[in-house]
Design a protein around this motif. Structure first.
Motif, PDB file in Angstrom:
ATOM      1  N   LYS A  30      34.255  10.788 -31.900  1.00 24.15           N
ATOM      2  CA  LYS A  30      34.458  10.102 -30.623  1.00 24.15           C
ATOM      3  C   LYS A  30      34.145   8.619 -30.766  1.00 24.15           C
ATOM      4  N   GLU A  34      31.476   6.426 -26.030  1.00 25.87           N
ATOM      5  CA  GLU A  34      31.380   7.813 -25.590  1.00 25.87           C
ATOM      6  C   GLU A  34      30.231   8.524 -26.291  1.00 25.87           C
ATOM      7  N   ARG A  35      30.027   8.228 -27.579  1.00 21.82           N
ATOM      8  CA  ARG A  35      28.914   8.837 -28.317  1.00 21.82           C
ATOM      9  C   ARG A  35      27.580   8.451 -27.715  1.00 21.82           C
TER      10      ARG A  35
END
Length: 247
Positions: A30, A34-35
């Motif tokens: 990702k 987002e991580r």
């Protein structure tokens, strides 16, 4: 803190560490933003679970102060949205809220530390795994007008994992595991009822979260609605003589 509860705490801590490793590995593909978002939400949730579990092991005045803090936060969140409702609805909601807060807070006087630990963790397991199984296998909507993401498959998965946890908990503390079955089932039903009740009020107020006091989780009530409803229900049942357990 007795040795059996300490073992359960260590098991939870190790479980979250293992989950964190899996979370890191599964999120490598990702994008960075987002991580970071997923990681922050996971570890903040882990902190909430471990922290609340630790306070429940202390019980007594510590648990009462915790319940009071949660209640103040929840009352602040509900109070803001009640301003948009008619006066009759506000009076009823405030009256019910006062009763709920009193029963929720008094749970620290009525129940032993083990009952508090077991109740909170059963609620947490049910909530977490009903969401995970619902996201993975859910097809049959439970209450689409109140909570569109709730499914019967998620509900079944939540009960399955909560029951498994109950069996594990009773085994660790040396109790008859059969006795855990009706207890975890009842807690699961109360937990679901609390979640749906909070979702109903959010839909009525046309909001997504009660607040942003807990980044990534919404508000205090978004995270603790099921626990508040469950302990309130158990206190009521205990007061009328329908609930009693020695842990």
């Amino acid at each position: 803190m007795d040795k059996e509860i300490l073992r359960i705490l260590l098991f939870i801590f190790v479980g979250f560490l293992g989950g964190g490793v899996w979370f890191f590995i599964s999120g490598r593909n990702k994008d960075r933003k987002e991580r970071h978002k997923r990681t922050a939400k996971y570890w903040s949730y882990a902190g909430i679970v471990v922290g609340t579990t630790f306070i429940s092991t202390l019980g007594g005045i510590y648990w009462i102060l915790f319940c009071l803090s949660v209640s103040i936060g929840a009352a602040f969140e509900v109070g803001k949205i009640l301003l948009d409702f008619q006066i009759q609805f506000r009076v009823v909601a405030i009256s019910i809220g006062i009763i709920v807060i009193l029963l929720f807070c008094v749970s620290g006087l009525i129940f032993s530390n083990r009952v508090l630990v077991f109740t909170y963790l059963s609620v947490a397991v049910f909530d977490a795994f009903s969401q995970l199984t619902g996201q993975s296998f859910g097809k049959t909507k439970m209450a689409p007008r109140i909570s569109p993401n709730k499914t019967w498959e998620g509900f079944a998965g939540g009960i399955l994992f909560a029951t498994s946890f109950g069996i594990f908990f009773f085994w660790v503390i040396g109790k008859n595991v059969i006795e855990s079955l009706p207890l975890t089932f009842g807690i699961s039903i109360l937990s679901l009822s609390g979640d749906l009740s909070a979702s109903w009020l959010k839909r009525k107020a046309k909001i997504k979260d009660y607040s942003n006091l807990l980044p990534g989780h919404g508000g205090i009530l978004d995270r603790f609605d099921s626990l508040i409803f469950t302990l309130t229900g158990l206190v009521l049942l205990r007061m009328v003589g329908f609930f009693y357990t020695k842990l």
